[in-house]
Design a protein around this motif. Structure first.
Motif, PDB file in Angstrom:
ATOM      1  N   ALA A 238       9.958  -4.355 -14.968  1.00  0.00           N
ATOM      2  CA  ALA A 238       9.419  -4.174 -13.610  1.00  0.00           C
ATOM      3  C   ALA A 238       7.912  -4.023 -13.695  1.00  0.00           C
ATOM      4  N   ASP A 239       7.263  -4.169 -12.577  1.00  0.00           N
ATOM      5  CA  ASP A 239       5.828  -3.865 -12.446  1.00  0.00           C
ATOM      6  C   ASP A 239       4.962  -4.636 -13.435  1.00  0.00           C
ATOM      7  N   ILE A 240       5.214  -5.927 -13.540  1.00  0.00           N
ATOM      8  CA  ILE A 240       4.373  -6.774 -14.383  1.00  0.00           C
ATOM      9  C   ILE A 240       3.054  -7.062 -13.668  1.00  0.00           C
TER      10      ILE A 240
ATOM     11  N   ASP B  80       7.986  -6.191  -8.224  1.00  0.00           N
ATOM     12  CA  ASP B  80       6.558  -6.307  -8.552  1.00  0.00           C
ATOM     13  C   ASP B  80       6.322  -7.198  -9.769  1.00  0.00           C
ATOM     14  N   LEU B  81       7.020  -8.313  -9.790  1.00  0.00           N
ATOM     15  CA  LEU B  81       6.729  -9.333 -10.794  1.00  0.00           C
ATOM     16  C   LEU B  81       5.306  -9.836 -10.572  1.00  0.00           C
TER      17      LEU B  81
ATOM     18  N   ASN C 225       7.514  -3.484  -3.954  1.00  0.00           N
ATOM     19  CA  ASN C 225       6.686  -3.240  -2.771  1.00  0.00           C
ATOM     20  C   ASN C 225       5.536  -4.228  -2.660  1.00  0.00           C
ATOM     21  N   ARG C 226       5.264  -4.998  -3.722  1.00  0.00           N
ATOM     22  CA  ARG C 226       4.192  -5.986  -3.679  1.00  0.00           C
ATOM     23  C   ARG C 226       4.709  -7.407  -3.446  1.00  0.00           C
ATOM     24  N   ASP C 227       5.935  -7.680  -3.837  1.00  0.00           N
ATOM     25  CA  ASP C 227       6.465  -9.051  -3.712  1.00  0.00           C
ATOM     26  C   ASP C 227       7.770  -9.093  -2.914  1.00  0.00           C
TER      27      ASP C 227
END
Length: 239
Positions: A7-9, A41-42, A79-81
């Motif tokens: 996660a979170d890349i 959040d890729l 939450n970003r993608d």
């Protein structure tokens, strides 16, 4: 064979080292996995599947090579993608999962999620999340021209960064009662998530565990599940 979780890349054109590290991870580690779960959040920013960003195409091709080898790749929105849609997922060969998904592996009942819904002490964020996840809001946003979408997204991200720097750190972490309530409701003994960027294995009551992935800022982070063992890996991008 093991199952991998990441996660979170936060992939973006401004961070070529992270991109190279992620592509290397797919080629050298994920290729030997039973399956891969990407828990949100890729990408650092996603304004629609119609964005012609070359990085998106490069990542899609790499994921497609993985899934074409018979290694399933599952994706949960972050939450970003959260606007990443079926069109892009299908091109990658990824399977989109609900924001909270229960899976059974090696005899374990596991709930996987991005993790932002666990941060219930951050009232402002949760209000914003409820607003942006309304179907009509997303549909209206995606109807706008790409340049305008990018402008709005960057504005929101800048405001979010400013708010986070002024927030109490604990407010942005998970709420323990929320974690227990979700695990009770779903009858799961293991929770895996990202979002908080605080990699750790937490031993909860009643032989339950919460495992948190780290962000790919200075190094890679992955959780490996094999033979009922949960291992949190951290590794350099140039492993």
């Amino acid at each position: 064979m093991s199952t991998l979780f990441i996660a979170d890349i936060h992939l973006c054109e401004d961070e070529p080292t992270i991109t190279a590290g992620f592509l290397r991870f797919l080629r050298c580690r994920a290729i030997f996995a039973r399956s891969l779960y990407i828990l949100g959040d890729l990408f650092k920013l996603w304004i629609g599947d119609d964005d012609p960003n070359p990085l998106h195409y490069e990542i899609a091709i790499a994921l497609k090579k993985l899934t074409q080898r018979g290694i399933p790749c599952y994706f949960i929105h972050g939450n970003r993608d959260f606007l990443l849609g079926k069109r892009y997922a299908d091109f990658c060969g990824m399977i989109l999962l609900p924001s909270q998904s229960i899976i059974k592996l090696d005899g374990l009942n596991i709930i996987v999620l991005h993790g932002d819904i666990l941060c219930t002490d951050d009232k402002h964020y949760q209000r914003c999340r409820r607003w942006t996840h309304q179907h009509w809001v997303q549909k209206l946003f995606l109807f706008m021209p790409l340049k305008f979408r990018l402008f709005i997204a960057n504005k929101i991200r800048a405001n979010s960064h400013y708010a986070n720097t002024n927030n109490i750190v604990d407010i942005m972490d998970v709420n323990p009662q929320t974690v227990i309530a979700i695990m009770d409701t779903t009858h799961t003994t293991l929770m895996i998530h990202g979002h908080t960027h605080r990699p750790a294995i937490h031993n909860l009551l009643k032989q339950r565990y919460r495992v948190v992935l780290g962000s790919w800022k200075n190094q890679g982070s992955a959780i490996e599940l094999s033979n009922n063992k949960v291992i949190l890996h951290e590794f350099p991008f140039s492993f």
